[in-house]
Design a protein around this motif. Structure first.
Motif, PDB file in Angstrom:
ATOM      1  N   ASP A   1       5.760   1.499   2.300  1.00 55.76           N
ATOM      2  CA  ASP A   1       5.082   2.020   3.488  1.00 55.76           C
ATOM      3  C   ASP A   1       5.080   0.991   4.618  1.00 55.76           C
ATOM      4  N   VAL A   2       4.971  -0.267   4.256  1.00 55.10           N
ATOM      5  CA  VAL A   2       4.940  -1.346   5.252  1.00 55.10           C
ATOM      6  C   VAL A   2       6.349  -1.766   5.648  1.00 55.10           C
ATOM      7  N   TYR A   3       7.214  -1.928   4.662  1.00 57.63           N
ATOM      8  CA  TYR A   3       8.571  -2.416   4.896  1.00 57.63           C
ATOM      9  C   TYR A   3       9.357  -1.495   5.826  1.00 57.63           C
ATOM     10  N   LYS A   4       9.115  -0.193   5.732  1.00 59.93           N
ATOM     11  CA  LYS A   4       9.924   0.777   6.469  1.00 59.93           C
ATOM     12  C   LYS A   4       9.340   1.193   7.817  1.00 59.93           C
ATOM     13  N   ASN A   5       8.097   0.817   8.110  1.00 60.10           N
ATOM     14  CA  ASN A   5       7.427   1.389   9.276  1.00 60.10           C
ATOM     15  C   ASN A   5       6.741   0.336  10.135  1.00 60.10           C
ATOM     16  N   ARG A   6       6.986   0.398  11.436  1.00 53.25           N
ATOM     17  CA  ARG A   6       6.274  -0.483  12.370  1.00 53.25           C
ATOM     18  C   ARG A   6       4.811  -0.064  12.479  1.00 53.25           C
ATOM     19  N   VAL A   7       4.567   1.249  12.366  1.00 58.61           N
ATOM     20  CA  VAL A   7       3.205   1.791  12.340  1.00 58.61           C
ATOM     21  C   VAL A   7       2.984   2.417  10.964  1.00 58.61           C
ATOM     22  N   LEU A   8       1.892   2.083  10.312  1.00 57.94           N
ATOM     23  CA  LEU A   8       1.602   2.580   8.971  1.00 57.94           C
ATOM     24  C   LEU A   8       1.436   4.101   8.996  1.00 57.94           C
ATOM     25  N   PRO A   9       2.081   4.829   8.082  1.00 61.29           N
ATOM     26  CA  PRO A   9       1.897   6.285   8.042  1.00 61.29           C
ATOM     27  C   PRO A   9       0.420   6.646   7.850  1.00 61.29           C
ATOM     28  N   GLU A  10      -0.021   7.695   8.514  1.00 60.54           N
ATOM     29  CA  GLU A  10      -1.418   8.132   8.361  1.00 60.54           C
ATOM     30  C   GLU A  10      -1.650   8.749   6.990  1.00 60.54           C
ATOM     31  N   THR A  11      -0.585   9.353   6.455  1.00 58.55           N
ATOM     32  CA  THR A  11      -0.651   9.925   5.108  1.00 58.55           C
ATOM     33  C   THR A  11       0.393   9.244   4.239  1.00 58.55           C
ATOM     34  N   VAL A  12      -0.018   8.658   3.141  1.00 57.23           N
ATOM     35  CA  VAL A  12       0.916   7.958   2.254  1.00 57.23           C
ATOM     36  C   VAL A  12       1.080   8.740   0.961  1.00 57.23           C
ATOM     37  N   GLU A  13       2.227   8.559   0.297  1.00 57.58           N
ATOM     38  CA  GLU A  13       2.526   9.311  -0.917  1.00 57.58           C
ATOM     39  C   GLU A  13       1.894   8.690  -2.165  1.00 57.58           C
ATOM     40  N   GLY A  14       1.719   7.360  -2.153  1.00 61.23           N
ATOM     41  CA  GLY A  14       1.228   6.670  -3.334  1.00 61.23           C
ATOM     42  C   GLY A  14      -0.207   7.020  -3.676  1.00 61.23           C
ATOM     43  N   LEU A  15      -0.507   6.985  -4.970  1.00 56.61           N
ATOM     44  CA  LEU A  15      -1.865   7.247  -5.450  1.00 56.61           C
ATOM     45  C   LEU A  15      -2.256   6.165  -6.451  1.00 56.61           C
ATOM     46  N   ALA A  16      -3.539   5.840  -6.493  1.00 58.12           N
ATOM     47  CA  ALA A  16      -4.039   4.829  -7.429  1.00 58.12           C
ATOM     48  C   ALA A  16      -5.440   5.210  -7.891  1.00 58.12           C
ATOM     49  N   LYS A  17      -5.755   4.825  -9.126  1.00 59.88           N
ATOM     50  CA  LYS A  17      -7.069   5.115  -9.705  1.00 59.88           C
ATOM     51  C   LYS A  17      -8.077   4.059  -9.246  1.00 59.88           C
ATOM     52  N   SER A  18      -8.263   3.951  -7.946  1.00 62.32           N
ATOM     53  CA  SER A  18      -9.128   2.912  -7.395  1.00 62.32           C
ATOM     54  C   SER A  18     -10.602   3.273  -7.540  1.00 62.32           C
ATOM     55  N   THR A  19     -11.411   2.245  -7.760  1.00 65.21           N
ATOM     56  CA  THR A  19     -12.861   2.424  -7.837  1.00 65.21           C
ATOM     57  C   THR A  19     -13.455   2.231  -6.441  1.00 65.21           C
ATOM     58  N   LEU A  20     -14.740   2.525  -6.303  1.00 64.66           N
ATOM     59  CA  LEU A  20     -15.421   2.301  -5.016  1.00 64.66           C
ATOM     60  C   LEU A  20     -15.361   0.829  -4.634  1.00 64.66           C
ATOM     61  N   SER A  21     -15.471  -0.039  -5.640  1.00 67.45           N
ATOM     62  CA  SER A  21     -15.390  -1.478  -5.389  1.00 67.45           C
ATOM     63  C   SER A  21     -14.003  -1.857  -4.887  1.00 67.45           C
ATOM     64  N   ASP A  22     -12.976  -1.280  -5.513  1.00 66.83           N
ATOM     65  CA  ASP A  22     -11.603  -1.533  -5.062  1.00 66.83           C
ATOM     66  C   ASP A  22     -11.433  -1.094  -3.612  1.00 66.83           C
ATOM     67  N   GLN A  23     -11.916   0.091  -3.310  1.00 68.90           N
ATOM     68  CA  GLN A  23     -11.740   0.666  -1.974  1.00 68.90           C
ATOM     69  C   GLN A  23     -12.467  -0.149  -0.907  1.00 68.90           C
ATOM     70  N   LYS A  24     -13.530  -0.811  -1.303  1.00 65.91           N
ATOM     71  CA  LYS A  24     -14.255  -1.672  -0.358  1.00 65.91           C
ATOM     72  C   LYS A  24     -13.501  -2.983  -0.132  1.00 65.91           C
ATOM     73  N   SER A  25     -12.987  -3.557  -1.209  1.00 62.46           N
ATOM     74  CA  SER A  25     -12.310  -4.860  -1.111  1.00 62.46           C
ATOM     75  C   SER A  25     -10.921  -4.754  -0.488  1.00 62.46           C
ATOM     76  N   PHE A  26     -10.225  -3.631  -0.747  1.00 60.32           N
ATOM     77  CA  PHE A  26      -8.834  -3.487  -0.319  1.00 60.32           C
ATOM     78  C   PHE A  26      -8.663  -2.299   0.629  1.00 60.32           C
ATOM     79  N   SER A  27      -9.618  -2.137   1.526  1.00 61.88           N
ATOM     80  CA  SER A  27      -9.627  -0.991   2.437  1.00 61.88           C
ATOM     81  C   SER A  27      -8.537  -1.102   3.508  1.00 61.88           C
ATOM     82  N   ILE A  28      -8.235   0.025   4.127  1.00 62.01           N
ATOM     83  CA  ILE A  28      -7.235   0.095   5.202  1.00 62.01           C
ATOM     84  C   ILE A  28      -7.917   0.667   6.433  1.00 62.01           C
ATOM     85  N   GLN A  29      -8.121  -0.184   7.452  1.00 61.77           N
ATOM     86  CA  GLN A  29      -8.843   0.223   8.647  1.00 61.77           C
ATOM     87  C   GLN A  29      -7.946   0.150   9.878  1.00 61.77           C
TER      88      GLN A  29
END
Length: 448
Positions: free
Chosen positions: A279-307
């Motif tokens: 997603d990063v390597y191919k795009n100057r602007v990050l796609p708003e919708t990405v194909e990848g999925l992960a079993k992230s927890t609330l803690s994960d989403q807080k630490s590794f958020s995308i803003q």
């Protein structure tokens, strides 16, 4: 408009349909035989590779290194000039070519040669293997599908389908006379060369357009839009002179860095949005919708958020050429996390750096030059947070950053539209080439 044969008959072969009435139908093993010579004892150490676009080439041309064996070459097979070399795993997607060399190839390859050179032109059968209709037909013979989970995206990809030599031997092929085979090969050699040359010209035009785009981006993000503005030495060798009123800062003073999440394969494939290396390597602007999925927890989403405003850099790869590519997040992706192969840079609140300027500044050629020069390559190339924090960032006023980004938006749109037109023209040429090969080897057109 090409001529047709005077009369046709049903070939009895689904992928061909009708063939000229004078043509025959035989199994592949009638005109062709498998060359199954082992390189034991060693007869040559000249290693050949097979690529989809270049055909059979010396391994050194593919790798850029010396042609030195790294394993026991007695396990390899011999390929001789005018052998059709095909990859038993990838022939259905066009991994096949005619060898000009005497050398050794991987044991997974098959070599085919003609039984009687006075009746058979090997080039004709090579073109049959180049026919996408024939390749698609071979798909029904594929066995042993290999499924691999991508560590970066979590997606499952079908990699290869093996075809046995026994199945290939029993495939029915159209057989024109020897004279017609020669005429078809001469015609296709000439026409495909013309098409390939036309494609090469358009690819060169695309390269020049992209080069012009990069040159303009780098010039504008380092010198601004006013050619008459007073300049000063930036004090940074790889940047050079900049407008006198611009500021410069290490990126460490503009925001915070964070490596992405690392997890085992079971973490990926389902769950919440996951920003991958691709997603990063191919795009100057990050796609708003990405194909990848992960079993992230609330803690994960807080630490590794995308803003919104975050800038992501490719952090690690097999080669240095894929490190330090940047993509800017223009819209927050809720509940998302990002890959461990990435570094996130998050600007401080009220940052003097806006996202619109960032998408051009951090994708300029000088960024790549900086990372390549400073990075140490050991086993895997890796961009450290410390190296990134030491990156110099130019800071025009917010007003100038907006003007620069608007100018570059307009310019890059025009160039990228021109590039898309060239790609469309290339696609049409490739489609014409595919049709020409298929029609010639099946007798849909008469070439002489």
């Amino acid at each position: 408009m090409f001529k047709k044969y005077d009369a046709y008959k049903n070939s009895g072969i689904d992928w061909i349909g009708e063939i000229p009435a004078s043509w025959d139908v035989k199994r592949l093993k009638a005109p062709l035989a498998e060359r199954n010579e082992k390189n034991d004892p060693i007869k040559t150490d000249f290693i050949l590779s097979l690529t989809m676009h270049q055909g059979v080439i010396p391994q050194s041309e593919k790798t850029g290194g010396g042609n030195k064996p790294k394993e026991d070459l007695t396990a390899y097979k011999l390929a001789r000039p005018n052998d059709i070399v095909l990859n038993s795993m990838n022939v259905i997607v066009g991994s096949v070519g005619l060898s000009k060399y005497f050398g050794v190839v991987s044991p997974v390859y098959y070599m085919l040669y003609v039984r009687d050179e006075s009746k058979t032109n090997i080039g004709y059968y090579n073109y049959i293997f180049q026919s996408q209709a024939f390749q698609k037909n071979l798909g029904r013979l594929g066995t042993g599908i290999l499924i691999k989970k991508s560590e970066a995206s979590g997606k499952l990809n079908t990699i290869r389908m093996k075809i046995s030599m026994d199945d290939l031997n029993n495939e029915l092929l159209p057989i024109p006379s020897f004279c017609e085979q020669n005429e078809i090969v001469d015609f296709l050699d000439r026409k495909t060369l013309e098409i390939d040359q036309a494609i090469a010209i358009k690819e060169q035009q695309i390269a020049l357009l992209n080069e012009r785009k990069q040159i303009v981006i780098q010039k504008v993000v380092t010198q601004g839009l006013d050619p008459n503005v007073p300049m000063k030495d930036s004090g940074v060798e790889w940047i050079g002179e900049i407008p006198e009123h611009w500021k410069i800062s290490k990126i460490r003073y503009l925001g915070a860095t964070q490596n992405g999440i690392s997890a085992g394969g079971d973490y990926f494939g389902t769950g919440h949005p996951f920003v991958s290396y691709g997603d990063v390597y191919k795009n100057r602007v990050l796609p708003e919708t990405v194909e990848g999925l992960a079993k992230s927890t609330l803690s994960d989403q807080k630490s590794f958020s995308i803003q919104e405003g975050d800038i992501f850099f490719t952090r690690t790869s097999e080669t240095i050429d894929e490190i330090g590519f940047a993509s800017v997040c223009f819209k927050t992706i809720e509940n998302a996390v990002f890959a461990g192969f990435l570094i996130r840079f998050r600007p401080f609140l009220k940052s003097p750096l806006i996202k619109e300027f960032s998408k051009y500044y951090f994708s300029s050629p000088m960024m790549r030059a900086y990372f390549v020069k400073e990075m140490n390559l050991v086993i895997r190339a890796s961009l450290s947070q410390e190296l990134l924090k030491n990156l110099d960032v130019l800071l025009p006023s917010i007003k100038e950053q907006k003007e620069i980004s608007e100018y570059l938006d307009d310019l890059t749109d025009k160039i990228e539209n021109a590039v898309l037109i060239k790609y469309s023209e290339i696609d049409k040429l490739k489609e014409y080439k595919t049709t020409l090969i298929n029609d010639a080897v099946t007798g849909k057109i008469k070439v002489a």
